[in-house]
Design a protein around this motif. Structure first.
Motif: not given
Length: 849
Positions: A358-372
């Protein structure tokens, strides 16, 4: 396909061969990507992650459009592959509150395109689920295309049909970076150079993110599942005895074998008790979220062994037999005994405490990271949505446009860069993950607010706001006033213009919001905009860079301000921005609060050339919106600058002093009234507030909360990114053609022109209710000619125009002013009419004066 030899290089390396990693590989290669490698430290296909210990139940309906759409895509994909059991799904109600919730399910399903959602009477439930005690329920919600995925079969299908190389028993030990970009993946079997890497490690997401020094706020949490011994009532049900024959399986083989057994009737949920269930051949599988959160330290997830799967913990009997969930009175056993009496005395053939994340807002995590650069994520995703999110991520990586076959999708709620700075703290996201676990089957009110971990981010006005009785809502960790109790005296002044908002629509609202709205229209108010962010773009090529990323003409004079959209390669709206030119090589770009700084700021940073400096000033400036007929008179008392309309026209900006405070003043208004946005360094914030407050006492100055701003901006037809404009529409569909200048060149122009030339077949529409003052809620279907043709994007009551407003997107043939439509909301049908926008002050007489 599966291979043994580990390559030394690849274009794409995917870490994790579960439901998500396999889906991403499948969809990447379907789009033409070559040289894709998938790694997992477990055996294939039973990797030891949640993809094979999960019971595979797939309920598609959600209040979230993207969750519903990805779930439906996944069921269609896996059904075509022959690994999905379309049994239908039934969600039960054991309370009147839950029956109301199930009516919302029907509305969401209809709005987002699920086929034939239906409410059932108790006897209609037991016709489909004969072991359910009809006396225990009030009814049910039936979705005929819900069902169950055979997890092991599905992974085998992916591996066999995807032209990528899959490698089990391969542990990733490090990610090699160079100049903040992925260069190679180190494993215990060798090094693989690559251009991009996808983290699809779910339960191990935090650990794999740490390999690249990226904080991924994803918490593993246990939940319980048992499979009963064969029941007399299920004798003769089909059993797939050879489902996992010959496969290497870490840990308890009985769990994997049990999960491979298909259901023979609809899958079910008893959300009033946080339970779900399905048949496994002659046994019944019983799942429970009905216990206290059992959050696992992500650093202690461990690895598989011959004796155990790392994502399966030992069954804890006490959590089955005792009521430990803070919001549930009955234990899982008691609730199941009542609902499914046939299971009451049954022994268990298999038990587990399985781990999901689970994430803090309950939603998935997609995409390219800003850091790398080149580090992509596909995380916090269950089987239910895995096919859809794999498709979205693959499109995003290959074409730059996240989409499903139905079209572009809004990624604002799933973007990996959406999280606020504090979210990476492990204790924070573990606590929030536990909270989201508790809420999985809870009925969450509109505008619900968490009680814990508050006060993390406060503006310099916070103490003044407390003194004025602010009702704080949390947004991106910020404490944002929704209304002020100090304005309660205004309610009686305007009571004849503030209708009651009862029932579900009225949850967590206050008539004070309406009073603040009306007061601002007549006098002047101060609104805390500190959650909004400024992004400084500087350098000799700053103007050219902004021209390339903005759809409007960025050839601005010093002091000129312009509204624009920022598009992705597919021509849909990545952001709506305001750009102010402050000096020859200095521009200030302003964007909204919440997740906007992380998403929009990182996009600008990523695309800026070396000659351009991009600085995301999240929290570096404190901002006040000063709006209302008396705004000029109040502000003029505090500054020597000429604020006349000739000297300081609408959509212009300049540096001024407000008292002693240095301010960037922008002549803008988000509420349709005369006014300014006043941006000052944070350390000057309290002094800015006090200066304006003291100068405006005899002019009727009041504080104003976000509730009033929402209703005012809808009256004025101003868009809110992430609500009524986002990455699933283009500027023409969103009613923003004035934010596009086709005489310039910008990212997404070619696709936008093509869309325009092909014909815009849907566009934004402003609706007002014909005979009701009820506020409409998002995600509720809009009907025309007896068919659902859209859904509510945003709604509120317009106190100035005296009408309830809803914004939607409609097919072109229904979007003309005067068209009659109907909205279904909370079980009621509301007649509505399409109106010309804006409803309030269409000639802009109140703003430009």
């Amino acid at each position: 396909m599966s291979t043994d030899a580990l390559p030394s290089s690849a274009e794409t390396v995917i870490i994790g061969a579960g439901a998500v990693g396999c889906s991403v590989a499948y969809h990447l290669t379907e789009l033409g990507a070559e040289d894709v490698v998938v790694l997992d430290k477990g055996p294939l296909p039973v990797t030891g992650g949640s993809s094979t210990h999960a019971p595979g139940i797939m309920f598609q309906t959600s209040p979230s459009k993207i969750q519903t759409k990805t779930a439906h895509y996944t069921t269609r994909l896996l059904k075509d592959a022959g690994v999905y059991n379309e049994t239908g799904g039934i969600e039960l109600a054991r309370s009147e509150e839950r029956m109301d919730f199930l009516r919302r399910r029907v509305e969401w399903a209809t709005a987002y395109g699920l086929p034939e959602p239906e409410l059932l009477e108790p006897e209609e439930v037991t016709e489909r689920l004969p072991l359910v005690d009809a006396e225990e329920i009030l009814g049910g919600y039936y979705s005929p295309t819900d069902g169950q995925v055979a997890g092991t079969d599905a992974l085998q299908w992916y591996i066999e049909t995807t032209p990528a190389s899959f490698h089990g028993h391969t542990e990733v030990t490090d990610l090699e970076l160079e100049d903040d970009a992925v260069r190679a993946v180190e494993t215990d079997r060798g090094r693989i150079e690559c251009d991009r890497c996808v983290l699809a490690t779910n339960n191990w997401a935090y650990q794999t993110g740490q390999l690249a020094d990226v904080e991924l706020p994803i918490a593993p949490v246990e939940h319980q599942y048992v499979v009963t011994e064969p029941l007399e009532e299920l004798r003769g049900n089909e059993r797939a005895d050879d489902a996992v024959t010959g496969l290497e399986i870490p840990g308890d083989r009985e769990i994997t074998e049990s999960m491979a057994q298909p259901p023979d009737r609809p899958v079910g949920r008893d959300q009033d008790n946080s339970l779900y269930f399905r048949t496994h051949g002659e046994g019944y599988g019983l799942g429970s979220y009905n216990h206290e959160p059992l959050v696992v330290d992500p650093d202690e997830m461990g690895s598989n062994s011959a004796e155990s799967q790392a994502s399966v913990h030992s069954f804890t009997e006490k959590h089955w037999r005792k009521a430990t969930h803070p919001n549930r009175e009955k234990s899982p056993k008691q609730a199941f005994d009542e609902l499914l009496p046939a299971t009451a005395d049954a022994e268990f053939d298999a038990t587990e405490n399985g781990i999901f994340v689970y994430t803090p807002d309950g939603m998935p995590v997609l995409g390219e990271t800003a850091q790398v650069d080149g580090l992509w994520t596909g995380l916090a995703i269950w089987w239910t949505h895995s096919g859809g999110y794999g498709k979205i991520l693959a499109e995003w990586m290959e074409t730059g446009v996240p989409r499903l076959p139905s079209g572009p999708v809004d990624t604002s709620g799933i973007d990996v860069n959406r999280f606020e700075p504090h979210a990476g703290n492990k204790q924070y996201f573990m606590d929030r993950g536990g909270m989201r676990y508790q809420q999985v089957y809870s009925i969450v009110e509109p505008r619900w607010q968490p009680a814990d971990r508050r006060g993390l981010r406060t503006s310099p006005f916070y103490h003044r706001q407390q003194e004025l009785g602010a009702e704080f809502y949390q947004s991106g960790g910020w404490e944002v006033p929704q209304w002020y109790e100090s304005n309660a005296d205004l309610v009686s002044e305007y009571e004849d213009r503030i209708p009651d908002q009862d029932g579900w629509q009225g949850s967590n609202r206050s008539p004070i919001e309406g009073a603040e709205h009306l007061h601002t229209r007549e006098k002047v108010s101060m609104y805390d905009m500190t959650t909004f962010s400024s992004i400084m773009v500087e350098g000799s090529d700053a103007g050219d860079f902004l021209q390339r990323v903005c759809s409007n003409d960025m050839d601005l004079s010093i002091g000129q301000v312009r509204y624009t959209t920022m598009l992705n390669e597919g021509g849909t709206v990545l952001a709506d921005l305001t750009v102010a030119r402050l000096d020859d090589d200095e521009y200030m770009v302003t964007t909204g609060g919440g997740n906007s700084p992380g998403i929009h700021g990182s996009w600008l940073e990523e695309h800026a050339p070396e000659t351009v400096s991009v600085t995301v000033e999240e929290s570096a400036k404190s901002t006040i919106g000063l709006w209302g007929p008396n705004a000029r008179l109040l502000l003029q008392r505090t500054t020597e600058a000429d604020l006349s309309n000739d000297a300081f026209p609408y959509f212009s900006g300049k540096r001024i002093y407000v008292g002693d405070v240095p301010v960037i003043a922008l002549r803008l208004s988000y509420v349709g009234e005369l006014g300014w946005e006043l941006w000052a360094p944070t350390e000057y914030g309290q002094k800015l507030w006090d200066t304006l407050w003291e100068a405006g006492q005899d002019l009727g100055v009041r504080p104003m909360g976000a509730g009033a701003v929402e209703s005012m901006r809808l009256e004025k037809g101003f868009r809110l990114w992430g609500a009524d404009v986002d990455t699933d529409v283009n500027p023409y569909e969103a009613g923003l053609p004035f934010a596009v200048d086709l005489d310039t060149d910008f990212v997404g122009k070619e696709a936008l022109v093509e869309a325009r030339d092909d014909g815009i077949d849907q566009r934004v529409a402003c609706l007002t209710l014909d005979d009701s003052t009820d506020a409409m809620l998002g995600g509720r279907p809009v009907y025309a000619d007896g068919e659902a043709v859209g859904y509510v994007q945003a709604g509120d009551y317009g106190y100035s125009v005296g009408e309830s407003i809803a914004y939607t997107y409609l097919p072109e043939e229904y979007a003309a002013a005067g068209t009659s439509v109907r909205i279904e909301c909370e079980g009621r049908s509301y007649d509505a009419t399409v109106r010309d926008e804006p409803l309030f002050d269409p000639g802009r007489d109140k703003i430009i004066r």
